[in-house]
Scaffold this motif. Sequence first.
Motif, short mmCIF file in Angstrom:
data_model
loop_
_atom_site.label_atom_id
_atom_site.label_comp_id
_atom_site.label_asym_id
_atom_site.label_seq_id
_atom_site.Cartn_x
_atom_site.Cartn_y
_atom_site.Cartn_z
N GLN A 43 19.49 26.17 31.65
CA GLN A 43 19.01 25.76 32.96
C GLN A 43 19.99 26.14 34.09
N ILE A 44 21.14 26.70 33.69
CA ILE A 44 22.15 27.08 34.68
C ILE A 44 22.22 28.60 34.76
N THR A 45 22.10 29.13 35.97
CA THR A 45 22.23 30.56 36.19
C THR A 45 23.66 30.88 36.59
N ASN A 46 24.25 31.90 35.97
CA ASN A 46 25.62 32.31 36.28
C ASN A 46 26.59 31.14 36.13
N GLY A 47 26.51 30.48 35.00
CA GLY A 47 27.35 29.30 34.79
C GLY A 47 28.75 29.60 34.31
N GLY A 48 29.06 30.87 34.04
CA GLY A 48 30.37 31.19 33.49
C GLY A 48 31.34 31.77 34.49
N TYR A 49 32.58 31.91 34.05
CA TYR A 49 33.62 32.54 34.87
C TYR A 49 33.81 33.98 34.41
N HIS A 50 34.26 34.83 35.33
CA HIS A 50 34.51 36.23 35.01
C HIS A 50 35.96 36.55 35.37
N THR A 51 36.87 35.82 34.75
CA THR A 51 38.28 35.89 35.11
C THR A 51 38.85 37.29 35.01
N LEU A 52 38.62 37.96 33.88
CA LEU A 52 39.19 39.29 33.68
C LEU A 52 38.63 40.27 34.71
N ARG A 53 37.31 40.23 34.94
CA ARG A 53 36.71 41.09 35.94
C ARG A 53 37.34 40.88 37.31
N ASP A 54 37.51 39.60 37.68
CA ASP A 54 38.06 39.28 39.00
C ASP A 54 39.52 39.70 39.12
N MET A 55 40.31 39.46 38.06
CA MET A 55 41.74 39.81 38.09
C MET A 55 41.95 41.31 38.25
N LEU A 56 41.03 42.10 37.69
CA LEU A 56 41.16 43.56 37.73
C LEU A 56 40.41 44.18 38.90
N SER A 57 39.94 43.36 39.81
CA SER A 57 39.21 43.87 40.97
C SER A 57 40.18 44.52 41.96
N PRO A 58 39.67 45.41 42.82
CA PRO A 58 40.55 46.18 43.71
C PRO A 58 41.31 45.35 44.73
N GLU A 59 40.90 44.10 44.95
CA GLU A 59 41.63 43.26 45.90
C GLU A 59 43.04 42.92 45.41
N TYR A 60 43.29 43.05 44.11
CA TYR A 60 44.56 42.63 43.53
C TYR A 60 45.35 43.79 42.94
N GLY A 61 46.65 43.81 43.27
CA GLY A 61 47.57 44.71 42.58
C GLY A 61 48.00 44.05 41.28
N LEU A 62 48.88 44.71 40.53
CA LEU A 62 49.32 44.16 39.24
C LEU A 62 50.08 42.85 39.40
N VAL A 63 50.91 42.77 40.44
CA VAL A 63 51.64 41.52 40.68
C VAL A 63 50.67 40.41 41.06
N ASP A 64 49.68 40.75 41.89
CA ASP A 64 48.67 39.77 42.29
C ASP A 64 47.92 39.24 41.07
N SER A 65 47.63 40.12 40.12
CA SER A 65 46.90 39.70 38.92
C SER A 65 47.70 38.70 38.11
N VAL A 66 49.01 38.93 38.04
CA VAL A 66 49.87 37.95 37.36
C VAL A 66 49.88 36.64 38.14
N ASN A 67 49.96 36.73 39.46
CA ASN A 67 49.99 35.53 40.29
C ASN A 67 48.65 34.81 40.31
N TYR A 68 47.58 35.54 40.00
CA TYR A 68 46.26 34.93 39.84
C TYR A 68 46.36 33.80 38.82
N LEU A 69 46.99 34.10 37.69
CA LEU A 69 47.14 33.11 36.63
C LEU A 69 48.20 32.08 36.94
N ARG A 70 49.29 32.52 37.58
CA ARG A 70 50.36 31.58 37.91
C ARG A 70 49.87 30.49 38.85
#
Length: 383
Positions: free
Chosen positions: A282-309
């Motif tokens: 009954q839920i549409t798009n109920g999940g997270y897409h963490t890996l997709r988001d971390m690897l998106s062009p908005e983030y550099g490699l340091v940003d991706s680490v800080n995403y999790l931090r």
Amino acid sequence: MVMAIIAAILLAAVVISLIISLVCAVQIAICKRKRVSPKTAGVRLKKTAILLASLAVLMTILIALSQFAAHTPQILDQNGKVQANSIAELYQVELNGHQEWISIRGKNRSNPVLLFLAGGPGGTQMAATRYALAGLEERFVVVNWDQPGSGKSYNAVSNETITVGTYVKDGLALTELLRKRFGTEKIYLMGESWGSALGIFLSDAAPEKYHAFIGTGQMVDFKETEITDYKKVMELAKARNDEKTVQKLVTNGIPPYYGQDVTWKSAVYLNYLSDYMEKDPQITNGGYHTLRDMLSPEYGLVDSVNYLRGVIHTFNHVYPQLYDIDLRKKYAKLKIPVYFFLGRHDANAPVSLTQQYYDSLVAPQKRSCMVRAFRTQPVDERE
């Protein structure tokens, strides 16, 4: 940007130094075991050190380039060309002396400005909202702010000194910056989860600067929400005979939590609820897409680490500060229109608490909308 690159260089240097030391130690041990002559062993070690040092330089360059290359994609028309009068920017701003990052996206730069406040604290949703809420770019200039302690703004403020007041002050400073940038008297606010509470704080602090507030995944009482979530997962785990989860919950005890393990203890039931909602048809798009988001062009490699931090460390430090907040008590009257967009099957942010807040809230206009909503029609009440 400069600080991120310096951090990248230091991180790479530390990692490579450890690797070089480890590899050299292993080679020395091998040479001793094989009784290789000191001269030959020295040559081998020298070659290994040069190779690893070269890799270290290459890694540092790649990390720095990834930070420089970070961007938000242009908005394209049906012919694949940049849409006329659109806006797509990613840059650093100074808010109360803090260097923080925002993205700005919209199909028409003349549209009203909407400031999106991400969940967390410590969460970044620059990529997530671009994917999931792209429809907003049709009618608004959408500004996404990486708050202190999150994503690209992780190092903007010392993690140990971040308070709720930090977010409110910087949010007000960003509001003022946007009003001047776009030459508008007021902007819109939209907040998700923690951001929905921050939006209420900003609305209360400077109502003259906002058209309205829109809350989704609305938080009302943080302590009560955690206790409700904990009990819900305990109920689900027992019904499924999931003894492992039950034992973890019993060991951690009922929230609220304090200390160094807030994130990990909360994750036991929060992740369980996320998995539960993701499997709910009954839920549409109920999940997270963490890996997709971390690897998106908005983030550099340091940003991706800080995403999790940010998700781990900032949440751990700031969330306990929210346990005493109950919007029903301190923010029962606001001077701007308030709209709640909620999911009826949201197991994380209890809809019942939002219903209570909605019923008691006094505002120039208020509406609540849900999928299979708790009200059959949106309500328009003027008080």
